[in-house]
Design a protein around this motif. Structure first.
Motif, PDB file in Angstrom:
ATOM      1  N   LYS A  54       1.006  -1.354   0.043  1.00  0.00           N
ATOM      2  CA  LYS A  54      -0.001  -0.267  -0.099  1.00  0.00           C
ATOM      3  C   LYS A  54       0.840   1.218  -0.101  1.00  0.00           C
ATOM      4  O   LYS A  54       0.555   2.223  -0.369  1.00  0.00           O
ATOM      5  N   GLY A  55       2.094   1.131   0.612  1.00  0.00           N
ATOM      6  CA  GLY A  55       2.964   2.219   0.436  1.00  0.00           C
ATOM      7  C   GLY A  55       3.133   2.780   2.063  1.00  0.00           C
ATOM      8  O   GLY A  55       1.996   3.029   2.774  1.00  0.00           O
ATOM      9  N   ILE A  56       4.142   3.052   2.593  1.00  0.00           N
ATOM     10  CA  ILE A  56       4.331   3.471   3.893  1.00  0.00           C
ATOM     11  C   ILE A  56       3.523   4.769   4.050  1.00  0.00           C
ATOM     12  O   ILE A  56       2.855   5.084   5.161  1.00  0.00           O
TER      13      ILE A  56
ATOM     14  N   ARG B  84      -3.612   7.166  16.929  1.00  0.00           N
ATOM     15  CA  ARG B  84      -2.330   7.530  16.755  1.00  0.00           C
ATOM     16  C   ARG B  84      -1.700   6.509  15.968  1.00  0.00           C
ATOM     17  O   ARG B  84      -1.407   5.261  16.066  1.00  0.00           O
ATOM     18  N   CYS B  85      -0.631   7.281  14.938  1.00  0.00           N
ATOM     19  CA  CYS B  85       0.052   6.519  14.143  1.00  0.00           C
ATOM     20  C   CYS B  85       1.471   6.178  14.649  1.00  0.00           C
ATOM     21  O   CYS B  85       2.036   6.630  15.679  1.00  0.00           O
ATOM     22  N   SER B  86       1.576   4.764  14.548  1.00  0.00           N
ATOM     23  CA  SER B  86       2.849   4.302  15.160  1.00  0.00           C
ATOM     24  C   SER B  86       4.218   5.083  15.077  1.00  0.00           C
ATOM     25  O   SER B  86       4.403   5.629  13.490  1.00  0.00           O
ATOM     26  N   PRO B  87       5.129   5.439  15.756  1.00  0.00           N
ATOM     27  CA  PRO B  87       6.041   6.066  15.364  1.00  0.00           C
ATOM     28  C   PRO B  87       7.129   5.349  14.345  1.00  0.00           C
ATOM     29  O   PRO B  87       7.898   6.198  13.460  1.00  0.00           O
ATOM     30  N   LEU B  88       7.023   4.240  14.308  1.00  0.00           N
ATOM     31  CA  LEU B  88       7.939   3.409  13.317  1.00  0.00           C
ATOM     32  C   LEU B  88       7.366   3.822  11.915  1.00  0.00           C
ATOM     33  O   LEU B  88       8.269   3.920  10.939  1.00  0.00           O
ATOM     34  N   LEU B  89       5.978   3.734  11.715  1.00  0.00           N
ATOM     35  CA  LEU B  89       5.640   4.170  10.171  1.00  0.00           C
ATOM     36  C   LEU B  89       6.130   5.565   9.881  1.00  0.00           C
ATOM     37  O   LEU B  89       6.507   5.867   8.902  1.00  0.00           O
TER      38      LEU B  89
END
Ligand code: NAI
Length: 393
Positions: free
Chosen positions: A354-356, A376-381
């Protein structure tokens, strides 16, 4: 190899079949004689079906059956090389059984638990030699599901982890090593499949059928979330969610839904009670609800895509965050979901596809709309998007 199994219910009897098939000498123990008798009859039926389908022959069936003895005292397990406990999910009862078991078995016997929700550290603490304790978590039905999560506790020795991994690989299972954290891999990463579907329903965006169809037709999931919750049982699935939510100190990402609680309270448990989100006939098949067409085909397909994207991105975010928090490796996280719960693709591979950037922008869209910590979006993504990275690179 001599395997002792404690508890001859759904999981214990399945694990006995797996280990006996691979040539181990298995002792299956239960305090309840009826449970032992039931396990024996169930195995006879399963093996007879396999013979009828020509998957095994009569001599193989006899070999497997002869590899299992049914015992009614814990002491009978004293010569085991490894024991796997699959009794009632109650810490105090498990601890009592473990400390008693340790008095019978040899010093180098591995003592494992098949628990889904208790911490392995808390179970290991009941032993004099806690370094021999490990989580060995099979999936239901054990003979069919390829995945086994292996969970070393903080007390577990490196040798016990290595030996357990080797033994389970010899049983022709795929091992995913998980940190001793709530839900391990699968029961954590899968939460949004149910939770986000329930939230979409509660907001009135779509009904059960539309949500299920979106996930099945666009995503290729074998069952939609509501079908799957009905299959697992709304009581069981609700309890897992509540346990994970509590264990994560009430992180809103895992918050249970009132809809499911009310269904469980009403006794609408799903397939096993004949009624859940769907109605079921006597054979356990869904009585297909008549579809209410209220919008154009174009609007319908846009809605389906929106539902699918929302559930998928929440799953990807959870998988990415499990990796971020070092719960397991990227390979093990993807294997866990495809081999433990039959997802059509690994979630991190799906994120790549899908694309980061797409994942981050979808999470931010949800957060901007709701302003809830749940989105909340994961800090890794976010970091991967900034640095133009992909999973598995
Ligand atoms: P079950 O209720 O089918 O079987 C439990 C068995 O343990 C019963 O036969 C009972 O008589 C026996 N038992 C209870 N106390 C005992 C004791 N003190 N000593 C010996 N036997 C005792 O339960 P199920 O579903 O097989 O679950 C067992 C364990 O596996 C639980 O820890 C559960 O969390 C875990 N698990 C369950 C899964 C599932 O889908 N059912 C999946 C993965 C793990």
């Amino acid at each position: 190899m001599k395997v002792g199994i404690i508890g001859s219910g759904t999981m214990g009897s399945g694990i006995a079949q797996v280990t006996a098939t691979s040539g181990c000498q298995v002792k299956l123990y239960d305090t309840n004689q009826q449970a032992l008798d039931k396990a024996k009859v169930a195995l006879e039926n399963i093996l007879s079906r396999l013979v009828a389908k020509e998957r095994i022959d009569e001599s193989e069936k006899t070999r497997i059956q002869n590899n299992i003895s049914y015992v009614d005292t814990l002491k009978d397990l004293s010569d085991s090389d490894i024991t796997i406990e699959a009794i009632v999910e109650n810490l105090e009862i498990k601890k009592k059984v473990f400390s008693e078991l340790e008095t019978f078995v040899s010093d180098d016997c591995i003592i494992a638990s098949n628990t889904s929700s208790l911490s392995i550290a808390s179970i290991a603490a009941s032993l004099k030699k806690p370094e021999r304790c490990i989580g060995i978590h099979f999936f239901n039905p054990a003979p069919l599901m390829k995945l086994v999560e292996v969970i070393p506790a903080i007390q577990t020795s490196k040798e016990v982890l290595e030996m357990s991994t080797k033994i389970i690989t010899d049983w022709k299972k795929t091992v995913a090593v998980a940190k001793d954290t709530p839900g391990f891999i699968v029961n954590r990463v899968a939460r949004p499949f149910y939770g986000e579907a329930l939230r979409i329903y509660e907001e009135g965006i779509a009904d059960f059928v539309t949500i299920d169809n979106s996930l099945k037709t666009i995503g290729g999931f074998r069952m939609g979330p509501f079908e799957l919750m009905d299959f697992i049982g709304n009581d069981v699935n609700y309890t897992v969610t509540e346990t994970v939510f509590t264990a994560f100190y009430f992180d809103p990402r895992y918050k249970p839904a009132f809809t499911q609680k009310r269904f469980a309270e009403a006794g609408y448990l799903g397939r096993k009670s004949g009624k859940g989100y769907y109605n079921y006939d006597e054979k356990g098949a869904i009585v297909v609800p008549s579809s209410k067409v209220t919008q154009s085909a174009v609007e319908e397909s846009k809605l389906a895509q929106k539902i699918f994207d929302r559930v998928l991105v929440m799953l990807i975010n959870e998988a990415a965050d499990a990796l971020f928090m070092n719960v397991a490796s990227a390979e093990d996280i993807d294997n866990a979901m495809t081999k433990g719960v039959n997802y059509p693709k690994g979630l991190l591979a799906w994120a790549n596809e899908k694309g980061i950037d797409w994942c981050v922008s979808k999470m931010d869209e949800l957060y901007n709309e709701y302003h809830e910590d749940r989105y909340r979006c994961s800090p890794l993504l976010r970091r991967m998007s900034r640095e133009d990275l992909r999973f598995f690179d």
